[in-house]
Scaffold this active site. Structure first.
Site, PDB file in Angstrom:
ATOM      1  N   GLU A 184       0.854  -1.184   0.000  1.00  0.00           N
ATOM      2  CA  GLU A 184       0.000   0.000   0.000  1.00  0.00           C
ATOM      3  C   GLU A 184       0.889   1.233   0.000  1.00  0.00           C
ATOM      4  O   GLU A 184       1.845   1.313   0.779  1.00  0.00           O
ATOM      5  CB  GLU A 184      -0.899  -0.001   1.237  1.00  0.00           C
ATOM      6  CG  GLU A 184      -1.764   1.241   1.373  1.00  0.00           C
ATOM      7  CD  GLU A 184      -2.657   1.184   2.614  1.00  0.00           C
ATOM      8  OE1 GLU A 184      -2.946   0.070   3.096  1.00  0.00           O
ATOM      9  OE2 GLU A 184      -3.055   2.255   3.104  1.00  0.00           O
ATOM     10  N   GLU A 189      -2.751  11.421   3.290  1.00  0.00           N
ATOM     11  CA  GLU A 189      -3.897  11.330   4.174  1.00  0.00           C
ATOM     12  C   GLU A 189      -3.765  12.410   5.239  1.00  0.00           C
ATOM     13  O   GLU A 189      -2.667  12.814   5.610  1.00  0.00           O
ATOM     14  CB  GLU A 189      -4.053   9.942   4.793  1.00  0.00           C
ATOM     15  CG  GLU A 189      -2.879   9.463   5.589  1.00  0.00           C
ATOM     16  CD  GLU A 189      -3.086   8.050   6.109  1.00  0.00           C
ATOM     17  OE1 GLU A 189      -4.243   7.612   6.238  1.00  0.00           O
ATOM     18  OE2 GLU A 189      -2.085   7.384   6.390  1.00  0.00           O
TER      19      GLU A 189
END
Length: 306
Positions: A184, A189
Site C-alpha cells: 500500500e 492522508e
C-alpha cells in the site's frame, strides 16, 4: 481477507491507516472495507521535487488523467472509476459509502466533490447499528493500474475533528496475496485534528499497521490544508518512492528503510480516493464538527517517462 483483531483492537492511540478487505469488492459490487495505522519516521530536509526525481530527459507520457470536467451533479466517469459501498468495522469508521452520485459528483467547475454528510436517507446499517454518516470511496481496480511514474492529485481537504480524507494506492494482486503482502502506498492522508499536516506511508509485510514506514509534512506558518488547494504526489521508481507537497519533497523510501523486509512496490497498483468519517486514528466527530464536509479534487494524473 480480514485484518487480525490485534491490528485494530490493541493500538487505538496509534495513527490508523486504511488497508482494505478489497478481495471482497473484487468479487461483488459492494465492498467490505478495513483500515490500518500508519507509522511515521524521520523525513529528510525538504527540497524541490525536481532535485530528487529520476531523470527527466524523456518527455512525460500520460498514463491516466481525470480532470473531472462535466455537468454539475454528474457521476464520475465509470470507465475510470468504480464506487465502493459499505461500512468499515475493522477500522471503526462511522460512515457508509454510498453508490452513484449521492456523495461523489462533479461540481460543473472542473472538480470532483466527495461529500461527507451527517444523514442516513437509505437506512443504511453499519457495524455499530444504524449509520450516522454517508460518504464516498472510489477506486480504479479493473480499470487502471500502473507500475512506476509520477502520481499526483490536486485537492482541497475538509476540516474538522473526525475527518479523514485520503489519496492512496493498493497492489493489484491484493485479491490473491492479501494485505499487507499486496503493498500500500499512501500518497496523502490527513486527519482533522492535524489541520496543517499530511502523511505519506508505505505498508507491506512486516511494516504494516502502526509499523508502516512514512513521515508527515506540515505547512509553514500554522496554515491549514483545508484553506486551499494543494498538490500531493509521489514519484515512484524501481526500488524507491518519493513524496512531495506542492513540489517540495519531504521523504524518500527505498528497500534500505524496511529493516530487511520485502519491498513489494515493483508491480502494478490501482488508485483510491475516499473521505472517511471517524475511526481509530482520527477519532469520531465532536460537537465542533460541522457537516457537510467536502474533499474537492481538481484532478488526478499519472505520468511516466517511458
Amino acid at each position: 481477507m480480514t485484518v487480525p483483531p490485534s491490528e485494530h483492537t490493541m493500538r487505538r492511540p496509534a495513527k490508523r491507516r486504511r488497508a482494505t478487505m478489497y478481495a471482497l469488492s473484487l468479487l461483488c459490487c459492494s465492498a467490505a472495507l478495513t483500515a490500518l495505522p500508519a507509522g511515521a519516521s524521520a523525513a529528510p530536509a525538504p527540497h524541490t521535487a525536481a532535485s530528487s526525481m529520476e531523470s527527466k530527459a524523456a518527455p512525460a507520457a500520460v498514463a491516466f488523467a481525470d480532470e473531472f470536467d462535466g455537468a454539475a451533479g454528474s457521476a464520475v466517469d465509470g470507465s475510470k472509476w468504480q464506487i465502493e459501498t459499505g461500512d468499515n468495522v475493522n477500522n471503526h469508521e462511522r460512515q457508509y459509502y454510498t453508490s452513484g452520485n449521492s456523495n461523489a459528483a462533479l461540481d460543473g467547475q472542473g472538480n470532483l466533490v466527495i461529500t461527507a454528510r451527517k444523514e442516513n436517507p437509505g437506512n443504511y446499517q453499519c457495524w455499530y447499528g444504524t449509520c450516522e454518516y454517508t460518504s464516498s470511496r472510489l477506486n480504479t481496480s479493473g480499470k487502471f493500474t500502473q507500475t512506476y511514474g509520477h502520481v499526483e492529485a490536486r485537492m482541497k481537504v475538509p476540516r474538522g475533528q473526525g475527518m479523514w480524507p485520503a489519496f492512496w494506492m493498493l497492489g493489484a494482486d491484493i485479491g490473491s496475496v492479501g494485505w499487507p503482502n499486496s503493498g500500500e502506498i499512501d500518497v496523502m492522508e490527513n486527519v482533522g485534528f492535524e489541520p496543517g499536516t499530511v502523511h505519506g506511508t508505505l505498508h507491506g509485510p512486516g511494516y504494516s499497521g502502526s509499523g508502516g514506514i512514512g513521515a508527515g509534512y506540515t505547512l509553514p506558518g500554522g496554515a491549514a490544508f483545508a484553506d486551499g488547494f494543494h498538490t500531493f504526489a509521489v514519484d515512484w521508481a524501481p526500488d524507491s518512492v518519493t513524496w512531495s507537497v506542492d513540489g517540495t519533497v519531504y521523504q524518500r523510501r527505498t528497500p534500505a528503510d524496511l529493516n530487511g523486509n520485502a519491498w513489494v512496490f515493483n508491480k502494478p497498483f490501482f488508485l483510491i480516493l475516499n473521505l472517511a468519517v471517524g475511526g481509530y486514528w482520527p477519532g469520531d466527530p465532536d460537537g465542533n464538527t460541522t457537516f457537510p464536509q467536502q474533499l474537492v479534487v481538481d484532478y488526478v494524473r499519472v505520468t511516466t517517462n517511458d
